[in-house]
Scaffold this active site. Structure first.
Site, PDB file in Angstrom:
ATOM      1  N   GLU A  70      37.220  39.671  43.055  1.00  0.00           N
ATOM      2  CA  GLU A  70      38.118  40.329  42.088  1.00  0.00           C
ATOM      3  C   GLU A  70      39.188  41.129  42.849  1.00  0.00           C
ATOM      4  O   GLU A  70      38.893  41.696  43.906  1.00  0.00           O
ATOM      5  CB  GLU A  70      37.270  41.300  41.246  1.00  0.00           C
ATOM      6  CG  GLU A  70      38.044  42.158  40.269  1.00  0.00           C
ATOM      7  CD  GLU A  70      37.147  43.194  39.558  1.00  0.00           C
ATOM      8  OE1 GLU A  70      36.147  43.658  40.159  1.00  0.00           O
ATOM      9  OE2 GLU A  70      37.469  43.539  38.398  1.00  0.00           O
ATOM     10  N   CYS A 109      33.723  40.295  37.336  1.00  0.00           N
ATOM     11  CA  CYS A 109      32.940  41.511  37.568  1.00  0.00           C
ATOM     12  C   CYS A 109      32.134  41.984  36.357  1.00  0.00           C
ATOM     13  O   CYS A 109      31.095  41.435  36.063  1.00  0.00           O
ATOM     14  CB  CYS A 109      33.836  42.624  38.094  1.00  0.00           C
ATOM     15  SG  CYS A 109      32.834  43.930  38.835  1.00  0.00           S
ATOM     16  N   LYS A 129      40.413  39.152  32.468  1.00  0.00           N
ATOM     17  CA  LYS A 129      39.142  39.866  32.240  1.00  0.00           C
ATOM     18  C   LYS A 129      39.066  40.454  30.832  1.00  0.00           C
ATOM     19  O   LYS A 129      40.001  41.141  30.387  1.00  0.00           O
ATOM     20  CB  LYS A 129      39.015  40.970  33.292  1.00  0.00           C
ATOM     21  CG  LYS A 129      37.697  41.720  33.300  1.00  0.00           C
ATOM     22  CD  LYS A 129      37.673  42.650  34.514  1.00  0.00           C
ATOM     23  CE  LYS A 129      36.391  43.420  34.677  1.00  0.00           C
ATOM     24  NZ  LYS A 129      36.406  44.229  35.926  1.00  0.00           N
TER      25      LYS A 129
HETATM   26  N1  CDV Z   1      35.104  46.026  38.654  1.00  0.00           N
HETATM   27  C1  CDV Z   1      34.107  46.171  37.776  1.00  0.00           C
HETATM   28  O1  CDV Z   1      34.148  45.614  36.688  1.00  0.00           O
HETATM   29  N2  CDV Z   1      33.099  46.987  38.156  1.00  0.00           N
HETATM   30  C2  CDV Z   1      31.993  47.326  37.292  1.00  0.00           C
HETATM   31  C3  CDV Z   1      31.496  48.705  37.620  1.00  0.00           C
HETATM   32  C4  CDV Z   1      32.529  49.707  37.468  1.00  0.00           C
HETATM   33  C5  CDV Z   1      30.330  49.052  36.753  1.00  0.00           C
HETATM   34  C6  CDV Z   1      30.840  46.358  37.383  1.00  0.00           C
HETATM   35  O2  CDV Z   1      30.346  45.963  36.341  1.00  0.00           O
HETATM   36  O3  CDV Z   1      30.378  46.042  38.490  1.00  0.00           O
END
Ligand code: CDV
Length: 310
Positions: free
Chosen positions: A48, A173, A128
């Site tokens: 990401e 993510c 996202k």
């Molecule tokens: N970049 C992200 O989406 N990070 C989130 C953290 C902040 C909880 C994750 O779900 O890994």
């Protein structure tokens, strides 16, 4: 019939600290892509927001001051060498970056990931959906989690495309923590989900060990793979970035839920696995045969607003 075996590299990156020029970061990515090609891979997955530091950890009162972190075009002059190398070495890749676009009415900012075929170029784009964090500045926290401030919720759905001899989907993510993400793609016959992540080892808002955080990251990706009978490739930006420790643990997960390749450190490193896409077929035909075994007529509540517990 020929088996559909795809050799994939999870191309983990170490930190991209503030001030590292894009050209240097792209140079590191080219090194990883070369390694993956040397090992016979035909797809490499980058993290990401791979081209910059994870800037949502810092509050900038004027959003325009962050514009330098976003890409206006893709590919652009900085990233073109990666596209050129991919074409020369006959390897595709997926890449996360901050995207800025303008239409007649407004400027839009997204946390975006693309899938690139070495010949065709960009074959899919994902923005996202599950943005974590908050919109307001929280000075008491050791670092911010301002994705809701810096990005809009993605408006492209959860695309699944025919590419690399299979059905490929993407997420980013925090999306990996939501079963809906995998199921939306599972309903479209996905066979490989590629995703990048940037996850701090410590949660400023909860007492959680680094081990527990890693367990949770793996738990949701392995469950998503198993329950939708798909490979999942989860790739970290890892190490200490601008003073914040990010987890590594990049991995390739088989449709039966097992981790079949993983990185060992928190720096630039690839983990490689041969992914036989036909391994997705049994789960889709039997245990997770959606047509036969799902009960969508009873799932209407999933579309209703949730009931608050307080
Ligand atoms: N970049 C992200 O989406 N990070 C989130 C953290 C902040 C909880 C994750 O779900 O890994």
């Amino acid at each position: 019939m020929m088996e559909r075996v795809l050799r994939i590299a999870a191309a983990q990156m170490g930190p991209v600290n503030s001030g590292e020029p894009r050209s240097a970061t792209v140079g590191r990515m080219m090194g990883l892509l070369d390694q993956a090609a040397d090992e016979g891979c035909t797809l490499a997955v980058f993290p990401e927001l791979a081209l910059t530091t994870f800037f949502p950890r810092v509050y900038l009162a004027d959003l325009a001051d962050a514009d330098g972190f976003y890409e206006h075009d893709m590919p652009n002059a900085d990233v073109q060498p990666l596209f050129d190398l991919a074409r020369r070495r006959r390897i595709g890749f997926s890449l996360g970056y901050a995207e800025i676009t303008t239409d007649d009415e407004a400027t839009h900012r997204y946390n975006t990931q693309i899938l690139v075929d070495p010949d065709v170029g960009i074959v899919a784009k994902y923005r996202k959906v599950h943005l974590p964090g908050h919109t307001d500045y929280r000075p008491a926290d050791p670092f911010q989690n301002l994705e809701k401030y810096y990005f809009e919720v993605g408006n492209l759905g959860f695309p699944v495309v025919d590419a690399f001899g299979g059905r490929v989907g993407m997420c980013i993510c925090n999306d990996r923590r939501w079963p809906e993400t995998y199921r939306m793609m599972g309903l479209n016959g996905v066979e490989i989900i590629v995703l990048g992540y940037t996850t701090p080892l410590h949660n400023p808002r909860a007492e959680q060990s680094a081990e527990l955080r890693m367990f949770q990251s793996r738990l949701c990706m392995q469950a998503g793979a198993y329950q939708n009978s798909t490979f999942v490739v989860g790739v970290a930006k890892a190490g200490r970035e601008d003073g914040v420790d990010l987890m590594g643990g990049s991995c390739i997960i088989h449709p039966d839920g097992r981790v079949i390749a993983e990185t060992s450190g928190v720096d630039d490193e690839i983990a490689v696995a041969d992914c036989n896409l036909d391994d997705c077929l049994n789960g889709k035909a039997e245990e997770f045969n959606f047509e036969r075994n799902r009960r969508p007529e009873l799932y209407g509540g999933l579309l209703a607003p949730h009931r608050s517990i307080r």
